[in-house]
Design a protein around this motif. Structure first.
Motif, PDB file in Angstrom:
ATOM      1  N   GLY A  75      27.308  25.007  81.519  1.00 35.71           N
ATOM      2  CA  GLY A  75      26.250  24.057  81.230  1.00 35.71           C
ATOM      3  C   GLY A  75      25.238  24.532  80.208  1.00 35.71           C
ATOM      4  O   GLY A  75      24.299  23.815  79.888  1.00 35.71           O
ATOM      5  N   ASP A  76      25.413  25.726  79.667  1.00 33.16           N
ATOM      6  CA  ASP A  76      24.468  26.265  78.692  1.00 33.16           C
ATOM      7  C   ASP A  76      24.788  25.701  77.313  1.00 33.16           C
ATOM      8  O   ASP A  76      25.300  26.387  76.431  1.00 33.16           O
ATOM      9  N   LEU A  77      24.463  24.427  77.115  1.00 33.53           N
ATOM     10  CA  LEU A  77      24.793  23.729  75.878  1.00 33.53           C
ATOM     11  C   LEU A  77      23.941  24.224  74.723  1.00 33.53           C
ATOM     12  O   LEU A  77      22.768  24.544  74.893  1.00 33.53           O
ATOM     13  N   LYS A  78      24.548  24.231  73.538  1.00 29.71           N
ATOM     14  CA  LYS A  78      23.839  24.625  72.317  1.00 29.71           C
ATOM     15  C   LYS A  78      23.651  23.440  71.372  1.00 29.71           C
ATOM     16  O   LYS A  78      22.804  23.484  70.491  1.00 29.71           O
ATOM     17  N   TYR A  84      30.020  19.063  86.155  1.00 26.74           N
ATOM     18  CA  TYR A  84      29.622  19.578  84.848  1.00 26.74           C
ATOM     19  C   TYR A  84      28.173  19.179  84.550  1.00 26.74           C
ATOM     20  O   TYR A  84      27.371  20.011  84.112  1.00 26.74           O
ATOM     21  N   GLY A  85      27.825  17.932  84.815  1.00 22.47           N
ATOM     22  CA  GLY A  85      26.452  17.474  84.607  1.00 22.47           C
ATOM     23  C   GLY A  85      25.460  18.271  85.439  1.00 22.47           C
ATOM     24  O   GLY A  85      24.364  18.608  84.963  1.00 22.47           O
ATOM     25  N   GLU A  86      25.829  18.600  86.664  1.00 20.72           N
ATOM     26  CA  GLU A  86      24.959  19.421  87.519  1.00 20.72           C
ATOM     27  C   GLU A  86      24.772  20.813  86.919  1.00 20.72           C
ATOM     28  O   GLU A  86      23.666  21.368  86.943  1.00 20.72           O
ATOM     29  N   ASN A  87      25.845  21.394  86.380  1.00 20.19           N
ATOM     30  CA  ASN A  87      25.739  22.713  85.740  1.00 20.19           C
ATOM     31  C   ASN A  87      24.797  22.660  84.542  1.00 20.19           C
ATOM     32  O   ASN A  87      24.001  23.576  84.321  1.00 20.19           O
ATOM     33  N   VAL A  88      24.899  21.589  83.756  1.00 23.18           N
ATOM     34  CA  VAL A  88      24.024  21.429  82.595  1.00 23.18           C
ATOM     35  C   VAL A  88      22.571  21.317  83.051  1.00 23.18           C
ATOM     36  O   VAL A  88      21.679  21.965  82.488  1.00 23.18           O
ATOM     37  N   ARG A  89      22.307  20.541  84.086  1.00 29.31           N
ATOM     38  CA  ARG A  89      20.932  20.404  84.598  1.00 29.31           C
ATOM     39  C   ARG A  89      20.403  21.752  85.107  1.00 29.31           C
ATOM     40  O   ARG A  89      19.264  22.115  84.822  1.00 29.31           O
ATOM     41  N   ARG A  90      21.253  22.488  85.835  1.00 33.15           N
ATOM     42  CA  ARG A  90      20.825  23.799  86.344  1.00 33.15           C
ATOM     43  C   ARG A  90      20.507  24.765  85.199  1.00 33.15           C
ATOM     44  O   ARG A  90      19.643  25.620  85.323  1.00 33.15           O
ATOM     45  N   ALA A  91      21.230  24.617  84.078  1.00 34.22           N
ATOM     46  CA  ALA A  91      20.984  25.477  82.913  1.00 34.22           C
ATOM     47  C   ALA A  91      19.777  25.010  82.101  1.00 34.22           C
ATOM     48  O   ALA A  91      19.419  25.645  81.111  1.00 34.22           O
ATOM     49  N   LYS A 142      19.527  22.255  80.304  1.00 32.99           N
ATOM     50  CA  LYS A 142      19.953  21.689  79.024  1.00 32.99           C
ATOM     51  C   LYS A 142      20.266  20.201  79.126  1.00 32.99           C
ATOM     52  O   LYS A 142      20.995  19.648  78.316  1.00 32.99           O
ATOM     53  N   ASN A 143      19.689  19.542  80.113  1.00 34.65           N
ATOM     54  CA  ASN A 143      19.991  18.136  80.363  1.00 34.65           C
ATOM     55  C   ASN A 143      19.704  17.242  79.159  1.00 34.65           C
ATOM     56  O   ASN A 143      20.376  16.241  78.950  1.00 34.65           O
ATOM     57  N   ALA A 144      18.729  17.595  78.343  1.00 33.45           N
ATOM     58  CA  ALA A 144      18.400  16.773  77.173  1.00 33.45           C
ATOM     59  C   ALA A 144      19.548  16.733  76.167  1.00 33.45           C
ATOM     60  O   ALA A 144      19.607  15.836  75.337  1.00 33.45           O
ATOM     61  N   LEU A 145      20.453  17.700  76.245  1.00 35.77           N
ATOM     62  CA  LEU A 145      21.573  17.754  75.296  1.00 35.77           C
ATOM     63  C   LEU A 145      22.820  17.028  75.789  1.00 35.77           C
ATOM     64  O   LEU A 145      23.794  16.926  75.051  1.00 35.77           O
ATOM     65  N   LEU A 146      22.797  16.543  77.016  1.00 38.84           N
ATOM     66  CA  LEU A 146      24.011  15.928  77.580  1.00 38.84           C
ATOM     67  C   LEU A 146      23.804  14.455  77.875  1.00 38.84           C
ATOM     68  O   LEU A 146      22.807  14.060  78.464  1.00 38.84           O
ATOM     69  N   ARG A 147      24.780  13.670  77.478  1.00 34.12           N
ATOM     70  CA  ARG A 147      24.884  12.275  77.897  1.00 34.12           C
ATOM     71  C   ARG A 147      26.302  12.082  78.405  1.00 34.12           C
ATOM     72  O   ARG A 147      27.261  12.504  77.757  1.00 34.12           O
ATOM     73  N   GLN A 148      26.414  11.458  79.567  1.00 34.83           N
ATOM     74  CA  GLN A 148      27.720  11.209  80.158  1.00 34.83           C
ATOM     75  C   GLN A 148      27.930   9.712  80.291  1.00 34.83           C
ATOM     76  O   GLN A 148      27.057   9.001  80.776  1.00 34.83           O
ATOM     77  N   THR A 149      29.098   9.262  79.856  1.00 38.63           N
ATOM     78  CA  THR A 149      29.420   7.845  79.932  1.00 38.63           C
ATOM     79  C   THR A 149      30.752   7.672  80.638  1.00 38.63           C
ATOM     80  O   THR A 149      31.579   8.582  80.659  1.00 38.63           O
ATOM     81  N   TYR A 150      30.929   6.483  81.207  1.00 34.53           N
ATOM     82  CA  TYR A 150      32.156   6.173  81.935  1.00 34.53           C
ATOM     83  C   TYR A 150      32.682   4.820  81.493  1.00 34.53           C
ATOM     84  O   TYR A 150      31.915   3.893  81.248  1.00 34.53           O
ATOM     85  N   VAL A 151      33.984   4.744  81.377  1.00 36.76           N
ATOM     86  CA  VAL A 151      34.673   3.520  81.006  1.00 36.76           C
ATOM     87  C   VAL A 151      35.445   3.050  82.233  1.00 36.76           C
ATOM     88  O   VAL A 151      36.124   3.853  82.886  1.00 36.76           O
TER      89      VAL A 151
END
Length: 158
Positions: A80-83, A105-112, A114-123
């Protein structure tokens, strides 16, 4: 990342195998409800499960490259440590990259942090990467809209 070629390239060989797998034994060891579901699906389709299990047992088995297994085990951690900004696009009926995996994965990003760098979408469809051209275009537009202009951060969150 689910493309077999991509996985093999990153790992430097084949990191998966089915040598020694007894599919009939796997089915016998499965949760009884799941075993009944498989049997019911075969019955509904008018098919016999035994020939398929026999075909799996008779099929050539694939051995892994031990060095690739080791590299794969050590080198792919979705911590989740997004750059950079990341957009995930997932089919809700994807059996390879499930909604639960995407949520983890979204939870890992939040824990790191870096939530501002992630957007998740579903179809709302089944299959893996079974996106229509319009869905692909919408995803691409979402990525382009989030890219910083001239090195500035986006002015609004999406």
């Amino acid at each position: 990342m689910s493309s077999r070629r991509q996985i093999n390239t990153i790992a430097g060989g084949n990191p998966s195998w089915n040598t020694g797998v007894d599919y009939a034994a796997q089915l016998r060891a499965a949760d009884p409800a799941l075993r009944r579901a498989v049997q019911a699906l075969y019955a509904t389709a008018g098919l016999d499960l035994r020939p398929d299990l026999d075909a799996l047992a008779a099929a050539p088995q694939i051995a892994a490259d031990p060095a690739a297994v080791e590299r794969f085990a050590q080198g792919l951690v979705f911590d989740g440590d997004l750059k950079i900004p990341v957009l995930t696009v997932s089919n809700i009926g994807d059996q390879i990259s499930t909604v639960a995996q995407q949520q983890f994965y979204g939870e890992n990003v939040r824990r790191a942090g870096k939530n501002a760098l992630l957007r998740q979408t579903y179809v709302e469809s089944v299959g893996h990467c079974a996106f229509s051209p319009a869905e692909q275009q919408a995803a691409l537009r979402a990525v382009v809209d989030r890219l910083p202009a001239a090195g500035r951060p986006p002015t609004r969150a999406r």
